[in-house]
Design an enzyme around this catalytic site. Structure first.
Site: not given
Length: 364
Positions: A221, A226, A241, A244
């Site tokens: 990913d 991120h 961040i 998820g």
């Protein structure tokens, strides 16, 4: 109907039922171990007896296992695929992962070539945002057996307004090769019941290392949200961040540890709703409650067999609900449930579940 605003355009007629090109995902043992480390395995103890079998491919292969949530990586090219859908134009910086469902049909092999068949199964207009539902069915290339089903709900902020009714929902007809699942309880329902909920049976804490998002990024990913501070700032965050699905991996590890001593063969399915962001470096608290037994007929994807005979025979299931909170901010960031093979009789969320009552051999 069509929406056009803020650089986003949605033509529902072209989006609903869109079938992606067949894709492949190949992995080896090193990828399995990397994923385990990327979701926190052995981060506090390199000799942890429950985590180590997921992160170290021991000389004796029967001691090396795959975390069930590794299967969320199968549709790893989802963002690129969405960007290529005709009639779906959106700002990637405003994309969020809303919900995730994963169902396994057998414990995952430690090496495999996976074939993915994916389609857009739903489209919802929330006024200020659009929600795109993508279903991916994954098969083992060599055997033809079905391995997993992923259902991802992707929130596209600023892309709503394409329907006359702000809450209009559009669903595609089921593909001929996919049997529709019965409705599942919303993962976020536990949020609404929070005030009446008893204290959790178990609450585990795990600090997320500051570089965790950079490590998880190596699993495929590559969304700069991120990893890139400037990109994260354009999306409204003070710093990058955590993914998820990385948070989901941490949570699933905690639930498996507390409810079945980390035995991956007991995993059936998981569904979560992402309710907030996580910053690397924060402390994740996973609160777990054991539920009563769930009839096998209520589980998603009732058609478990494949042409290659790769289905599991369903037995009793037990549903465990859980929530993840950030200790430093007292903020809930994830809520959901996990279904495990075996009845709830004698089971508890303290790591004392007797996995011998539900051995893999008994279910194959």
């Amino acid at each position: 109907m069509t929406s056009s605003g803020g650089g986003s355009t949605i033509e529902a007629g072209k989006v609903i039922g869109y079938e992606f090109d067949e894709s492949e995902f190949e992995y080896k043992q090193k990828d399995v171990a990397l994923y385990a480390l990327a979701v926190g395995a052995c981060s506090s103890d390199a000799c942890d007896s429950i985590d180590l079998p997921f992160a170290y491919n021991h000389l004796f292969q029967d001691r090396f296992f795959v975390l069930p949530t590794f299967a969320v990586l199968f549709p790893s090219s989802l963002l690129d695929q969405l960007l290529a859908v005709e009639g779906l134009v959106f700002d990637p910086a405003l994309l969020l992962h809303g919900e995730q469902y994963l169902r396994l049909f057998r414990p995952l092999p430690t090496n495999a070539k996976v074939v993915n068949c994916a389609r857009i199964s739903g489209l919802r207009d929330k006024g200020k945002a659009a929600i795109v539902d993508v279903e991916t069915v994954s098969f083992d290339r060599e055997s033809g057996d079905r391995l997993a089903v992923n259902r991802s709900s992707i929130v596209l902020r600023g892309a709503g307004g394409f329907s006359k009714a702000a809450t209009a929902a559009h669903a595609a007809a089921p593909a001929a090769s996919m049997k529709p699942a019965p409705p599942q309880p919303a993962a976020g329902a536990s949020i609404r019941r929070q005030a009446a909920r008893p204290p959790p049976e178990v609450a585990t804490e795990e600090r997320i290392p500051p570089n965790q998002a950079l490590l998880y990024r190596l699993c495929g990913d590559l969304n700069p949200l991120h990893s890139d501070p400037e990109f994260a700032a354009t999306a409204g965050y003070s710093r990058p961040i955590l993914h998820g699905l990385c948070t989901l991996g941490f949570a699933a590890r905690a639930v498996l540890r507390t409810c079945c001593k980390g035995d991956p063969s007991l995993f059936h399915s998981v569904q979560v709703r992402f309710t907030g962001h996580v910053f690397p470096g924060e402390t994740l608290v996973t609160r777990t409650w054991t539920a009563v037994s769930v009839p096998a007929s209520s589980a998603a994807e009732e058609d478990l067999g494949t042409a290659g005979g790769g289905g599991m025979v369903e037995g009793p299931l037990r549903r465990v609900s859980f929530e993840c909170w950030i200790a430093e901010r007292n903020k809930m960031v994830l809520a959901g449930w996990m279904q495990l093979h075996g009845s709830s009789d004698g089971a508890s969320c303290d790591g004392s579940f007797d996995s011998s009552q539900s051995s893999p051999k008994a279910r194959l």
